[in-house]
Scaffold this motif. Sequence first.
Motif, PDB file in Angstrom:
ATOM      1  N   ALA A 205       0.827  -1.212   0.000  1.00  0.00           N
ATOM      2  CA  ALA A 205       0.000   0.000   0.000  1.00  0.00           C
ATOM      3  C   ALA A 205       0.858   1.259   0.000  1.00  0.00           C
ATOM      4  CB  ALA A 205      -0.933  -0.008   1.204  1.00  0.00           C
ATOM      5  N   GLY A 206       1.815   1.389   0.890  1.00  0.00           N
ATOM      6  CA  GLY A 206       2.733   2.517   0.889  1.00  0.00           C
ATOM      7  C   GLY A 206       2.091   3.841   1.251  1.00  0.00           C
ATOM      8  N   GLN A 207       2.844   4.928   1.018  1.00  0.00           N
ATOM      9  CA  GLN A 207       2.397   6.287   1.282  1.00  0.00           C
ATOM     10  C   GLN A 207       1.925   6.948  -0.006  1.00  0.00           C
ATOM     11  OE1 GLN A 207       6.457   6.872   3.451  1.00  0.00           O
ATOM     12  NE2 GLN A 207       5.120   8.511   4.190  1.00  0.00           N
ATOM     13  N   PRO A 208       1.032   7.941   0.081  1.00  0.00           N
ATOM     14  CA  PRO A 208       0.595   8.640  -1.135  1.00  0.00           C
ATOM     15  C   PRO A 208       1.771   9.344  -1.809  1.00  0.00           C
ATOM     16  CG  PRO A 208      -0.868   9.113   0.715  1.00  0.00           C
ATOM     17  CD  PRO A 208       0.312   8.409   1.279  1.00  0.00           C
ATOM     18  N   LYS A 287       1.682   5.410  -5.099  1.00  0.00           N
ATOM     19  CA  LYS A 287       2.095   4.858  -3.806  1.00  0.00           C
ATOM     20  C   LYS A 287       3.611   4.804  -3.726  1.00  0.00           C
ATOM     21  CE  LYS A 287      -0.239   1.096  -4.567  1.00  0.00           C
ATOM     22  NZ  LYS A 287      -0.834  -0.257  -4.406  1.00  0.00           N
TER      23      LYS A 287
END
Length: 333
Positions: A205-208, A287
């Motif tokens: 998923a990670g960060q935006p 992401k």
Amino acid sequence: MRLSVAATLAASLVLVGCGGDKGSDDTPSTSDEPSSTAAAPAPPETWPLTGQKVPDGRSAKSPAYIVKIDNTAKSSPQVGLGKADLVVEELVEGGSTRLATFFQSRLPRQVGPVRSMRLTDIGIAKPLGAEIVTSGAAGPTLDGLARAGVKFADMSNPAVRRVSDGVHSSLYSVMADLTQLAKQGKQRSRPVDYLPFGKAADFPAGQPAKAVDARMSAGRTSRWQLMGNKYILQNGYMPDGDVFKADTLVVCMVRTSVANYVDPAGNPVPISHFEGRGQAVIFHKGKAVRATWKKPKVGDTVTFMTKAGEIKVPAGRTWLHLVPNNGGGVSFR
């Protein structure tokens, strides 16, 4: 009594004739068990520079090339980058950058402006074993490439020549015809996968990260914007219709040193060492995932690890930044 014995014997013979052996060749098998000899279908062939499926009638054993392309305003417009499979951006003297541009699935008839090699290119090119296309190199670079066994095609090859197009100055007028180079080459084995490719569905998923700034030096920051599902360079020199659209961006923080020579203007020449290990950020479809890159030897392929384990680069077209630990960085939002 003789009739009775004869009848009994005849009946016994009839019964023996009707009761065939279960394992005889005359009796068809009635087993419903599937055969254990059926071979599993072979996995589809993929391109080693993108991880994507090779179309029918094509082969991943076809030649691959790494073209050194200028990445300053004087190179505008760059030619052929829209057909590249993968791009590595590296630091050169004066805080500028140069592109090691990888081609295999599509070979343009004209690509450039082609510029000279650097010692950094050993770590970039050696894992793939592909030929570098260049306008030339300084003596120490040629010596280093020879020791590393990296091959190249320069302006002594008729496929790499100056083209008077009325747009580029003489220094930035060298172009390469990769279709002509491919006709000179011999069939070879499939190159290794340049990156550890995997499925996009498995990407964490990670960060935006819809906007990415890769700071290569005080004078050069590559600014990316997510448009649809592709990252598009906002301050590049590619013309409309010939733009590299990145499915994935990879930033590797690398150690740099200085070569034992200077450029014609007297500037020190940096070497980015694409071996060892360091911090990395991988961007895909908005992401960002932080990781550690690892490439033990200069000729090894790179891998990426997170706390959860190895992370794969989604199959597709990738732009890889070799960002210096000293003076470089990456930010996103």
